[in-house]
Each structure stands twice: as structure tokens, then as C-alpha cells.
Design a protein around this motif. Structure first.
Motif, PDB file in Angstrom:
ATOM      1  N   MET A 169     -27.334  77.652   9.034  1.00  0.00           N
ATOM      2  CA  MET A 169     -28.669  77.807   8.473  1.00  0.00           C
ATOM      3  C   MET A 169     -29.435  76.494   8.477  1.00  0.00           C
ATOM      4  N   VAL A 170     -30.744  76.604   8.557  1.00  0.00           N
ATOM      5  CA  VAL A 170     -31.682  75.504   8.359  1.00  0.00           C
ATOM      6  C   VAL A 170     -32.315  75.749   6.993  1.00  0.00           C
ATOM      7  N   CYS A 171     -32.234  74.778   6.082  1.00  0.00           N
ATOM      8  CA  CYS A 171     -32.570  75.112   4.696  1.00  0.00           C
ATOM      9  C   CYS A 171     -33.110  73.925   3.915  1.00  0.00           C
ATOM     10  N   LYS A 172     -33.524  74.216   2.674  1.00  0.00           N
ATOM     11  CA  LYS A 172     -33.950  73.183   1.733  1.00  0.00           C
ATOM     12  C   LYS A 172     -33.785  73.703   0.309  1.00  0.00           C
ATOM     13  N   THR A 173     -33.184  72.876  -0.520  1.00  0.00           N
ATOM     14  CA  THR A 173     -33.043  73.195  -1.934  1.00  0.00           C
ATOM     15  C   THR A 173     -34.269  72.674  -2.691  1.00  0.00           C
ATOM     16  N   GLY A 174     -34.458  73.193  -3.897  1.00  0.00           N
ATOM     17  CA  GLY A 174     -35.562  72.721  -4.723  1.00  0.00           C
ATOM     18  C   GLY A 174     -35.281  72.949  -6.197  1.00  0.00           C
ATOM     19  N   GLY A 229     -35.891  68.177 -13.130  1.00  0.00           N
ATOM     20  CA  GLY A 229     -35.620  68.274 -11.712  1.00  0.00           C
ATOM     21  C   GLY A 229     -36.465  67.316 -10.925  1.00  0.00           C
ATOM     22  N   ASP A 230     -37.251  67.835  -9.958  1.00  0.00           N
ATOM     23  CA  ASP A 230     -38.059  66.988  -9.103  1.00  0.00           C
ATOM     24  C   ASP A 230     -39.341  66.536  -9.774  1.00  0.00           C
ATOM     25  N   TYR A 231     -39.630  67.068 -10.918  1.00  0.00           N
ATOM     26  CA  TYR A 231     -40.889  66.775 -11.593  1.00  0.00           C
ATOM     27  C   TYR A 231     -40.963  65.307 -11.997  1.00  0.00           C
ATOM     28  N   ASN A 278     -36.593  75.452 -12.943  1.00  0.00           N
ATOM     29  CA  ASN A 278     -36.381  76.548 -12.005  1.00  0.00           C
ATOM     30  C   ASN A 278     -35.595  76.060 -10.787  1.00  0.00           C
ATOM     31  N   GLY A 279     -34.726  76.921 -10.288  1.00  0.00           N
ATOM     32  CA  GLY A 279     -33.984  76.621  -9.071  1.00  0.00           C
ATOM     33  C   GLY A 279     -34.540  77.413  -7.907  1.00  0.00           C
ATOM     34  N   LEU A 280     -34.808  76.735  -6.780  1.00  0.00           N
ATOM     35  CA  LEU A 280     -35.357  77.397  -5.598  1.00  0.00           C
ATOM     36  C   LEU A 280     -34.534  77.060  -4.367  1.00  0.00           C
ATOM     37  N   PHE A 281     -34.642  77.923  -3.361  1.00  0.00           N
ATOM     38  CA  PHE A 281     -33.933  77.684  -2.104  1.00  0.00           C
ATOM     39  C   PHE A 281     -34.653  78.421  -0.994  1.00  0.00           C
ATOM     40  N   ILE A 282     -34.830  77.750   0.150  1.00  0.00           N
ATOM     41  CA  ILE A 282     -35.399  78.380   1.342  1.00  0.00           C
ATOM     42  C   ILE A 282     -34.469  78.116   2.518  1.00  0.00           C
ATOM     43  N   CYS A 283     -34.458  79.036   3.478  1.00  0.00           N
ATOM     44  CA  CYS A 283     -33.619  78.843   4.668  1.00  0.00           C
ATOM     45  C   CYS A 283     -34.010  79.841   5.745  1.00  0.00           C
ATOM     46  N   THR A 288     -38.623  72.176  -2.003  1.00  0.00           N
ATOM     47  CA  THR A 288     -38.781  73.063  -0.846  1.00  0.00           C
ATOM     48  C   THR A 288     -40.106  72.782  -0.127  1.00  0.00           C
ATOM     49  N   PHE A 289     -40.988  72.011  -0.771  1.00  0.00           N
ATOM     50  CA  PHE A 289     -42.266  71.670  -0.148  1.00  0.00           C
ATOM     51  C   PHE A 289     -42.161  70.434   0.747  1.00  0.00           C
ATOM     52  N   LYS A 290     -41.077  69.694   0.634  1.00  0.00           N
ATOM     53  CA  LYS A 290     -40.955  68.437   1.365  1.00  0.00           C
ATOM     54  C   LYS A 290     -41.044  68.601   2.886  1.00  0.00           C
TER      55      LYS A 290
END
Length: 777
Positions: free
Chosen positions: A687-692, A766-768, A707-712, A468-470
Motif C-alpha cells: 500500500m501507499v499510505c499516510k497516517t494522521g 497530535g499534529d496540532y 482523532n486518528g486518520l489514515f489514507i491509502c 494526511t494532508f502532508k
């Protein structure tokens, strides 16, 4: 000259010999000079002042003595501080979340009764309270009960602390070798001995049975805990929720029930909807000794109820109201022949102000239930997979108006019921158990430490943002000129060497994606693309952009307990590492920070605010309190503040918005990391979004998922709201999309396909990325 002197002397001597008249005049003159001497006047003044003080002191002593004699044989008029009704709290739709319920209470004041008379009265009252189903105020029950045998309800250590309290019993502690009896001044660890000690302390006649003596002791102990105030005339509460019928009985026979005072008290009541907004709303409880010292100058008493968390705490000064002064009269020893003093004065308490919140209770409920259902489904799925991994257990979300900063919904799970704190005080056993769980008392200590039901994870916990930081990294690169909206292709090659450390593509670890545009990389959430882009951009530019969006900085929300979080930077690494080597910043550190790892840790509220900033190119201050209104209708407080321009070039921020839109729709050449969950066929809200998916660093150690994250934000054009959420150990960020869909659908009054399911592909990592230089945060 000699002649003149002689003449003068001769004339004086001649006058003195003329007779008694001149001699009298001389004597009077000398007396006048003496009486008008200034030292004599001062001396007489001091003597008179001393005599006046002596007379006044003697008068006061005899007056107080006479007053005591009078009060012990006739009516007495006194006064006490009366509680003010606490202000109400409403949500944005006018739904009442917190109100105040009025109850009758019974207090007992000092009527100069001897022990026999007072004990007789206490026993009669005990039976009356049972008959009329009142709620006894009996703090003794927290330590000692008789049901039917005498027993302590706390462990020995706490009982010893209780009995040695110098403000209470003040008994002496001992280790061994002491024979303890009920009549000595040593700690009584035997409940039967302690019962006999209390019976003796309160001079309870042996003719009373054990049960009767226990009834008396419960009320006498309540008086004893505040004995100093009782002696000075402050009544002590001994029962609440007293029906009007019993109050009338006491008033009609006030000469018989000497010392009884009927009063009003106000208990906080929370609606059903409050359960889903508990972390925003907060709860109330009895004032602590430390808080009392701070608030006593503002009219608070040792029995005052204050906000302990959330809005109840934040708006305490408005909600509390202003206490009143209530006079009261009591009968004393002369009974019906005594004088009952009437009164018609006093100061009425002023009700607290009304607080209006920005939250929508309906969306609160939908979001909380969505979190709960997701966690239950994840656990069921894990039971089927049987990987042995710990799966989803907790989470939080924030939905915010992107234009004003008003919080539409904020929830954390596990949650709590604020009513439990109220009804537990009135003897509800289930509520007491729940409160013990909330507070982590006794056997609940371990489970509470994990669940943290009172913890508002949305503002009190920080999480690595993962992918979500990308968008922030992309904006930093665009603003720094490292890429442009039209020239932003980077080759994803896996494995990829950065500063001697090998990074691999999560999707294609052996080959990589190949050439990707910003849209492609965002849709696929390609780590290698953003690793490289981050190194090109530099940590200083990335950190500056994050700070611009308020990441790693307190948002200033009007709720207590918010933490700041952390944004990776050279300075932070230098301050938090031990060795000189670890204090050095490396390009590989930048590669990790660029994809929301390394030291990056933000609150969910910060992620929501950042998402709203992308939507509007403005940074707003989040708030949950819309306004506070006084009883006369005047506005005492307004929550909204003006947003600040981010001043990001429109072509750059539009490029990132477009790339984030590809997370929902897929790009020209690549599918979305969210699959088809958000395309137009499966979800009508654009929606405009990003998964994490962010690793915590404990996956292998504890055997748990990331952890699962989501922003939109939505809609795409003319955005209204932004959303950020996290599910601890939630596996994939893409799995959490179903929670976001339910919340957004509730806001836009849309429908969600109930046949949603977790993403089958659930990696441990995950992304780590691997630890770089032993410095991963």
C-alpha cells in the motif's frame, strides 16, 4: 326636380289607397325589421343562456340529492388511490438489500351508518382483528391508552397541543380556575375525563363496558382523524397484516360488514446486509406534511411512504413507482336486499424501478465490524490505563475504485437498523425504543446528540486531516518549484521559530530530526519539515493544490446531505474572523495549514477522493448508484461520470507516491510512523499510505484524545482502490491502521493477522500546533 318629388309622392299615396294588400305588406315588413334587430337577438340569447344555467344547477342539486338517497339504501361504487410496490435495491454482487413485502389491509368507507350501527361494527371488527392476529392501525395509542387504567402516554404539554389542534378536537386551552367536565369544550388533562369525552363524542351507548367502549373508540378515532376524506368516500385504513382467511370472510359477508374494503399495501423490508450499509441505503417513513405539499402533484397521498435518507431519498422518484386507481363497492343499509355494484375497471399501480448500487455488502460488514471492534478495544485499553481520557467512540471509512469513482464500501459507526423504522410502525416495542434512540426522543436526547446514529459521518462530518494532508503540501511545493524530486532536503530543528512562534518536533522536541529528505519526512511524519516547506510554498499555492484535489469542495456524490468542508486560505480567514488583526494572514498560519490543521477540515469522502487522485493523477466523481433499471429493462439512470485530469507533472506525483510508500516500509534512514504493521512481513498487500493524528481543540477542555486518520491506496502498481478512515478520539492515526488492513484484506481476499494491538504510545496531542495569533480554527 319639384315635379319629380311630387310625382314620387303621388305615386306612393296612390298605391296606399289601392286596398288591403298593400297595407298587409307594410305591416309584415315592419315586423320583419323588428325581429331581425340585432339588439333583440342578443337580448333573447342572454335570456336563454340564463335559463339554461338555472336548469342545469337545479338538475345537479336534485341529482346529488337523489344520488345520496340511492347510496344510503343500495350499493355504492367508488375508487381510491392504491399504493405502488417500491422498487428493489441490490448491491454490486446482486445481494438484495431492500425489497417490498405485500400485506392485506382492511379499510372502512362511509356506508352512511348511524352511530349505533357503526359502533357495533367497530366492536365486532376489534375482536376479529385480535382473533386473527392482525395489526390495528390505531393512532390514538400514541397519546392515550387504557391498560387497564386510562392514561396519557405523552407529557401534558404535548397532550394540550394534541387536544387543541383545530384539525382534530379543537378544544380550548386554559390556565387555571376552570372546572373541566367531559361534556364541555375545554382541554381534558385527566385521562378518565378525556375517556368520557371520547365516549360521548362518538355516541357510544352506556350499555357497552369500559373495555368495549375503548375498543370502539380506537377505531372511531382513526376514522375521525381523516373524517373529511371519509365523508367524501375515501376509505380509512384500520388494520394491516390481515390474513387471507379473514379477508375471505369479509368478502363473503360483505352485506354484513358494510363499508369494509380489502386492499393491498406494501411494506419495505431490509435484508441482514442492509444493517452494514444503512447510511448509504437510508430508510423510509411516512411522508411529512411539507414533503406532501411538494409531491402531491406527482400522485403522492398523505399516507405515502417516502425515502428519508440515503439512496432511498436520493432515488425516490425512481423507487416510488406510480400509484394506481382501485374502484371498490360497498353494501349499505338495505343489506342483502340492496344492489351490489360490480366493477371491472381501474388503473393498476406500477412498481418502482430497480436500483443497483456499487457497494459490496461483504466489505461493508468487514469494515463496520472493524470500526466497532477497534472502538471496543480502545475502551478496554483505556480502562487498563485509567488516564481518565475519553477514548474512541465513533468513526467512518470510505473505499473507492480509483479509476471510476465507484464507492466499494462506505460506513459510519454508530449505525442503525433501517428495519426498526418499519417494524416500529407495526407495534414492535424494541423497535420503538431503537427509533427513539435514533431520533433522540425524550430520554435519549443527550446520548443521541453524541452518537448521531443516523449521521453519515463519511459525508456529513468534517475533520481536520492532520498529517494526511502532508502529501498535498509536498505536491504544492513540487509544482511550485520549491523542492524537486531529487533536491528536497530540509533540516528539522526543534524548537523552530516561525514568525515569532515556536514550533517543536513531536518526536524529538529538544533537538529535531536533523536533515531529512521528503521520503524521510513522510515516513516519520515530521511536522517541522512540513511547517518549513509550507512557509516556503505559501498558502496560496497550498490552497490551490487542495482545491485541485477537491478538498473543501463537495464531491458531487449521489447521496443527500454532503457538506463541503473548509480549506484554509487568506479569503476564508478574512471572512470568518472578527478583528482586523485576526483577519491578517501570517506565515505561522501557513505552517499550521501545511500539516492539516488551522482551518483545514474535510470529509472522509474528500480525503478518499484526494487519495485516489494521487494514485491516478485524475479526479473522479464518487458515486454509489451504478444504474437504475425500469421494469421493461430500460436503463433510466447511470451513475458513472468521466474523470478529470489533474495534470500534475508525473515526476512530481511519483515523488510523493514514493514518499507515501515509505510510510509503510520506512525510508532508507528512518522507520515508518506506522511501525512494522504494513511492511511486507506483516501484510502482503503493498500500500501507499499516510497516517494522521489531528487535534480537535477539545482535548484538554473535554479530556479526550485526538482523532486518528489514515489514507491509502493499493496496489502500489496499477492501483485499484483508495481508502480513507477516521476514528473520533482514536488516539494515534497509526493505531487505526488495523481497520484499513481488514478492509483491504476483504477487498483483495487476503488474510489479516488477528493478533493486532493498539499502539502503546498514545499522546493527548497530535499534529496540532499551539494557537497562532489567536486565530487557530
Amino acid at each position: 326636380m319639384a315635379r319629380n318629388l311630387t310625382d314620387d309622392y303621388g305615386a306612393f299615396d296612390h298605391n296606399a289607397e289601392k286596398g288591403g294588400n298593400n297595407e298587409t305588406r307594410s305591416r309584415l315588413k315592419r315586423i320583419f325589421v323588428f325581429l331581425t334587430n340585432r339588439y333583440l337577438v342578443l337580448g333573447v340569447g342572454f335570456v336563454a343562456f340564463g335559463i339554461a344555467i338555472l336548469v342545469m344547477t337545479t338538475s345537479l342539486q336534485f341529482t346529488d340529492y337523489q344520488k345520496t338517497l340511492s347510496e344510503s339504501s343500495s350499493g355504492v361504487i367508488r375508487q381510491y388511490v392504491s399504493q405502488a410496490p417500491r422498487g428493489d435495491i441490490y448491491d454490486s454482487k446482486g445481494i438484495l438489500l431492500a425489497s417490498t413485502t405485500e400485506y392485506n389491509s382492511v379499510m372502512i368507507a362511509n356506508a352512511y351508518l348511524d352511530d349505533d350501527s357503526l359502533n357495533s361494527l367497530c366492536l365486532e371488527l376489534s375482536y376479529l382483528f385480535d382473533e386473527y392476529h392482525c395489526i390495528d392501525v390505531a393512532d390514538l395509542d400514541q397519546y392515550f391508552v387504557l391498560d387497564p387504567k386510562a392514561r396519557f402516554v405523552k407529557d401534558e404539554e404535548k397532550i394540550r397541543l394534541w387536544q387543541t389542534d383545530t384539525n382534530l378536537f379543537g378544544l380550548k386551552d386554559y390556565s387555571s380556575g376552570v372546572i373541566v367536565t367531559f361534556s364541555d369544550d375545554y382541554v381534558k388533562t385527566d385521562p378518565n375525563v378525556f375517556f368520557l369525552y371520547l365516549r360521548r363524542k362518538f355516541n357510544i351507548d352506556n350499555n357497552y363496558t369500559i373495555e368495549e367502549a375503548y375498543r370502539i373508540i380506537r377505531i372511531r378515532y382513526q376514522i375521525f382523524t381523516d373524517n373529511w376524506a371519509f365523508i367524501k368516500g375515501t376509505p380509512v385504513k384500520i388494520a394491516t397484516d390481515v390474513p387471507d382467511e379473514l379477508i375471505r370472510k369479509f368478502e363473503e359477508q360483505n352485506y354484513h360488514y358494510m363499508g369494509l374494503v380489502a386492499g393491498k399495501e406494501y411494506a419495505r423490508t431490509y435484508s441482514t446486509e442492509a444493517l452494514y450499509a444503512s447510511h448509504v441505503l437510508g430508510y423510509v417513513g411516512k411522508i411529512s406534511s411539507v414533503t406532501y405539499q411538494d409531491l402531491a402533484p406527482f400522485g403522492y397521498t398523505s399516507d405515502s411512504v417516502v425515502g428519508k435518507s440515503g439512496v432511498e431519498s436520493q432515488m425516490e422518484r425512481y423507487l416510488h413507482g406510480k400509484s394506481g386507481i382501485t374502484p371498490y363497492s360497498i353494501w349499505t343499509q338495505e343489506g342483502e336486499n340492496g344492489m351490489f355494484v360490480p366493477y371491472n375497471y381501474g388503473v393498476s399501480p406500477e412498481e418502482g424501478a430497480t436500483v443497483y448500487l456499487t457497494i459490496d455488502s461483504r466489505i461493508q460488514e468487514v469494515g463496520t465490524q472493524a470500526l466497532k471492534e477497534y472502538i471496543l478495544k480502545a475502551r478496554e485499553a483505556e480502562e487498563i490505563r485509567q488516564t481518565g481520557m475519553k477514548t474512541a467512540s465513533a468513526g467512518a471509512f470510505v473505499l473507492m475504485n480509483v479509476n471510476t469513482g465507484a464507492i466499494v464500501a462506505m460506513a459510519s459507526y454508530p449505525n442503525y437498523d433501517p428495519n426498526d423504522f418499519i417494524i416500529a410502525n407495526y407495534g414492535d416495542e424494541q423497535a420503538k425504543i431503537q427509533v427513539n434512540y435514533y431520533l433522540g426522543v425524550d430520554e435519549y436526547q443527550d446520548i443521541t446528540a453524541v452518537d448521531l446514529p443516523l449521521w453519515n459521518r463519511a459525508i456529513m462530518s468534517m475533520y481536520a486531516p492532520g498529517s494526511t494532508f502532508k502529501p498535498c503540501t509536498a505536491l504544492a511545493a513540487l509544482e511550485a518549484g520549491k523542492i524537486t524530486p531529487t533536491n528536497n532536503h530540509i533540516a528539522c530543528i526543534s524548537p523552530y521559530d516561525i514568525d515569532g512562534w515556536i514550533f517543536k518536533c513531536l518526536e524529538y522536541p529538544e533537538t529535531g530530526h536533523g536533515d531529512l529528505s521528503l521520503d524521510d519526512a513522510m515516513a516519520q511524519s515530521c511536522n517541522i519539515y512540513f511547517n518549513i516547506l509550507g512557509v516556503w510554498t505559501g498558502i496560496d499555492n497550498i490552497s490551490a493544490m487542495a482545491n485541485r484535489f477537491g478538498l473543501g469542495v463537495k464531491t458531487g456524490i449521489d447521496l443527500p446531505g454532503e457538506i463541503s468542508g473548509v480549506m484554509s486560505s487568506r479569503e476564508y480567514k478574512r471572512l470568518t474572523r472578527q478583528s482586523v488583526y485576526d483577519k491578517t494572514w501570517f506565515p505561522s498560519n501557513t505552517a499550521q495549514a501545511a500539516i492539516g490543521q488551522f482551518d483545514d477540515c474535510f470529509t472522509i469522502l474528500q480525503l478518499c477522493r484526494y487519495t485516489a487522485g494521487i494514485a491516478t493523477n485524475k479526479l473522479c466523481t464518487p458515486y454509489v448508484i451504478d444504474k437504475v433499471v425500469a421494469s421493461d429493462g430500460s436503463i433510466l439512470y447511470k451513475g458513472q461520470t468521466e474523470s478529470v485530469d489533474l495534470n500534475i507533472a508525473e515526476e512530481n506525483i511519483n515523488a510523493v507516491r514514493q514518499a507515501m510508500r515509505c510510510v509503510a516500509t520506512g525510508s532508507y534512514g528512518w522507520r515508518s510512523s506506522a511501525g512494522t504493521q504494513l511492511n511486507d512481513e506483516n501484510f502482503s498487500i503493498k500500500m501507499v499510505c499516510k497516517t494522521g493524528t489531528a487535534e480537535t481543540g477539545f482535548e484538554e477542555l473535554r479530556g479526550e484524545y485526538s482523532n486518528g486518520l489514515f489514507i491509502c491506496y493499493a496496489p502500489v502498481d496499477n492501483p485499484e482502490v483508495a481508502l480513507a478512515l477516521v476514528v473520533e478520539k482514536g488516539e494515534w492515526g497509526s493505531s487505526c491502521v488495523e481497520i484499513a488492513k481488514k478492509v483491504m484484506a476483504a477487498y483483495f481476499n487476503d488474510q489479516v493477522d488477528p493478533k493486532t494491538k493498539l499502539v502503546d504510545k498514545n499522546p493527548i496531542r497530535g499534529d496540532y500546533l499551539p494557537n497562532i495569533n489567536g486565530s487557530a480554527g
